[in-house]
Design a protein around this motif. Structure first.
Motif, PDB file in Angstrom:
ATOM      1  N   SER A 288      39.581   1.105  -3.884  1.00  0.00           N
ATOM      2  CA  SER A 288      39.711   1.913  -4.904  1.00  0.00           C
ATOM      3  C   SER A 288      41.094   1.525  -5.739  1.00  0.00           C
ATOM      4  O   SER A 288      42.159   1.411  -5.094  1.00  0.00           O
ATOM      5  CB  SER A 288      40.238   3.234  -4.225  1.00  0.00           C
TER       6      SER A 288
ATOM      7  N   VAL B 213      30.115  -9.785  -2.630  1.00  0.00           N
ATOM      8  CA  VAL B 213      30.743  -8.574  -2.760  1.00  0.00           C
ATOM      9  C   VAL B 213      29.388  -7.429  -2.406  1.00  0.00           C
ATOM     10  O   VAL B 213      28.428  -7.428  -3.388  1.00  0.00           O
ATOM     11  CB  VAL B 213      31.249  -8.248  -4.386  1.00  0.00           C
ATOM     12  N   VAL B 214      29.576  -6.259  -1.472  1.00  0.00           N
ATOM     13  CA  VAL B 214      28.681  -5.580  -1.446  1.00  0.00           C
ATOM     14  C   VAL B 214      29.245  -4.218  -1.502  1.00  0.00           C
ATOM     15  O   VAL B 214      28.316  -3.112  -1.555  1.00  0.00           O
ATOM     16  CB  VAL B 214      28.047  -5.538   0.318  1.00  0.00           C
ATOM     17  N   TYR B 215      30.495  -3.912  -1.816  1.00  0.00           N
ATOM     18  CA  TYR B 215      30.921  -2.660  -2.026  1.00  0.00           C
ATOM     19  C   TYR B 215      32.260  -2.774  -2.929  1.00  0.00           C
ATOM     20  O   TYR B 215      33.222  -3.495  -2.691  1.00  0.00           O
ATOM     21  CB  TYR B 215      31.605  -2.150  -0.692  1.00  0.00           C
ATOM     22  N   VAL B 216      32.169  -1.868  -3.947  1.00  0.00           N
ATOM     23  CA  VAL B 216      33.258  -1.730  -5.013  1.00  0.00           C
ATOM     24  C   VAL B 216      33.272  -0.072  -4.978  1.00  0.00           C
ATOM     25  O   VAL B 216      32.631   0.610  -5.317  1.00  0.00           O
ATOM     26  CB  VAL B 216      32.777  -2.241  -6.440  1.00  0.00           C
ATOM     27  N   ALA B 217      34.616   0.257  -4.755  1.00  0.00           N
ATOM     28  CA  ALA B 217      35.056   1.589  -4.713  1.00  0.00           C
ATOM     29  C   ALA B 217      35.371   2.162  -6.027  1.00  0.00           C
ATOM     30  O   ALA B 217      35.432   1.417  -7.169  1.00  0.00           O
ATOM     31  CB  ALA B 217      36.523   1.813  -3.714  1.00  0.00           C
ATOM     32  N   ASP B 218      35.011   3.472  -6.102  1.00  0.00           N
ATOM     33  CA  ASP B 218      35.238   4.105  -7.513  1.00  0.00           C
ATOM     34  C   ASP B 218      36.741   3.875  -8.083  1.00  0.00           C
ATOM     35  O   ASP B 218      37.644   3.859  -7.121  1.00  0.00           O
ATOM     36  CB  ASP B 218      35.170   5.867  -7.246  1.00  0.00           C
TER      37      ASP B 218
ATOM     38  N   ASP C 125      38.754  -8.461   1.977  1.00  0.00           N
ATOM     39  CA  ASP C 125      38.501  -7.294   0.856  1.00  0.00           C
ATOM     40  C   ASP C 125      40.114  -7.349   0.072  1.00  0.00           C
ATOM     41  O   ASP C 125      40.870  -7.976   0.506  1.00  0.00           O
ATOM     42  CB  ASP C 125      38.320  -5.773   1.855  1.00  0.00           C
TER      43      ASP C 125
ATOM     44  N   LEU D 106      24.696  -4.303  -4.471  1.00  0.00           N
ATOM     45  CA  LEU D 106      25.972  -3.739  -4.443  1.00  0.00           C
ATOM     46  C   LEU D 106      25.771  -2.326  -3.874  1.00  0.00           C
ATOM     47  O   LEU D 106      25.093  -1.509  -4.520  1.00  0.00           O
ATOM     48  CB  LEU D 106      26.776  -3.790  -5.756  1.00  0.00           C
ATOM     49  N   MET D 107      26.775  -1.859  -3.187  1.00  0.00           N
ATOM     50  CA  MET D 107      26.869  -0.444  -2.653  1.00  0.00           C
ATOM     51  C   MET D 107      28.233   0.314  -3.304  1.00  0.00           C
ATOM     52  O   MET D 107      28.871  -0.668  -3.598  1.00  0.00           O
ATOM     53  CB  MET D 107      27.039  -0.169  -1.280  1.00  0.00           C
ATOM     54  N   GLY D 108      28.224   1.400  -3.220  1.00  0.00           N
ATOM     55  CA  GLY D 108      29.750   1.997  -3.797  1.00  0.00           C
ATOM     56  C   GLY D 108      29.282   3.086  -4.835  1.00  0.00           C
ATOM     57  O   GLY D 108      28.417   3.177  -5.484  1.00  0.00           O
TER      58      GLY D 108
ATOM     59  N   GLU E 142      34.755  -6.709   0.197  1.00  0.00           N
ATOM     60  CA  GLU E 142      34.966  -5.011  -0.607  1.00  0.00           C
ATOM     61  C   GLU E 142      36.149  -5.207  -1.647  1.00  0.00           C
ATOM     62  O   GLU E 142      36.997  -6.154  -1.268  1.00  0.00           O
ATOM     63  CB  GLU E 142      35.224  -4.213   0.869  1.00  0.00           C
TER      64      GLU E 142
END
Length: 169
Positions: free
Chosen positions: A125, A144-149, A99, A167-169, A122
């Motif tokens: 933020s 990449v499965v998650y990108v924070a705000d 990450d 992608l999640m997030g 990941e």
């Protein structure tokens, strides 16, 4: 230290301890002491673990390639807080780790180019928030499965961030 950091040429810079830390990581693997290495301009690091603030205050560091080896027994390929704190000359980064933590490159206005490797899952933020000299397009790998705000907030030079499917997030 040469341009490529390996176990052999890092030995004079490694901090060894005799205990196992609470997180299960052998303290003997704690690499902290490049902190403040003013002469370092270009580095390629392949490691399983680095400590907080590893490159902090490396004021001349311009190009960094970081490849954290996966380790199934603990999340050893996770980047620590403050990895590039106070590195005002950093302009080009290739990074491959589980990450990219919160604030990793926040307000690194010198940063012009980032290549994100296929181990990255990941992005935290504000990981790139305020990197005003990042330009063009960043393509995130399929891993990449998650990108924070706000991960790329304030990156006014970016024309796009290509997101992978799922992608999640």
């Amino acid at each position: 230290v040469g341009d490529v950091l390996t176990a052999a040429n890092l030995m004079p810079y490694v901090l060894f301890e005799d205990e196992i830390r609470r997180d299960g990581i052998p303290a003997s693997m704690k690499l902290l002491v490049l902190n403040g290495c003013a002469a370092l301009t270009n580095v390629e690091l392949k490691a399983a673990y680095v400590g907080e603030d590893f490159f902090a205050r490396c004021e001349s560091l311009q190009v960094a390639s970081i490849d954290m080896a996966p380790n199934s027994s603990w999340r050893g390929n996770t980047l620590p807080y403050g990895l590039f704190s106070d590195c005002p000359a950093l302009r080009e980064v290739t990074i491959n780790a589980y990450d990219l933590p919160e604030d990793l490159f926040r307000d690194k206005t010198s940063l012009e180019s980032v290549e994100i490797g296929d181990q990255v899952v990941e992005i935290g933020s504000a990981a790139f928030r305020g990197c005003t000299n990042l330009t063009g397009e960043i393509a995130l790998p399929a891993s990449v499965v998650y990108v924070a705000d706000g991960a790329f907030g304030g990156c006014v030079g970016l024309t796009s961030v290509k997101l992978p499917a799922g992608l999640m997030g």
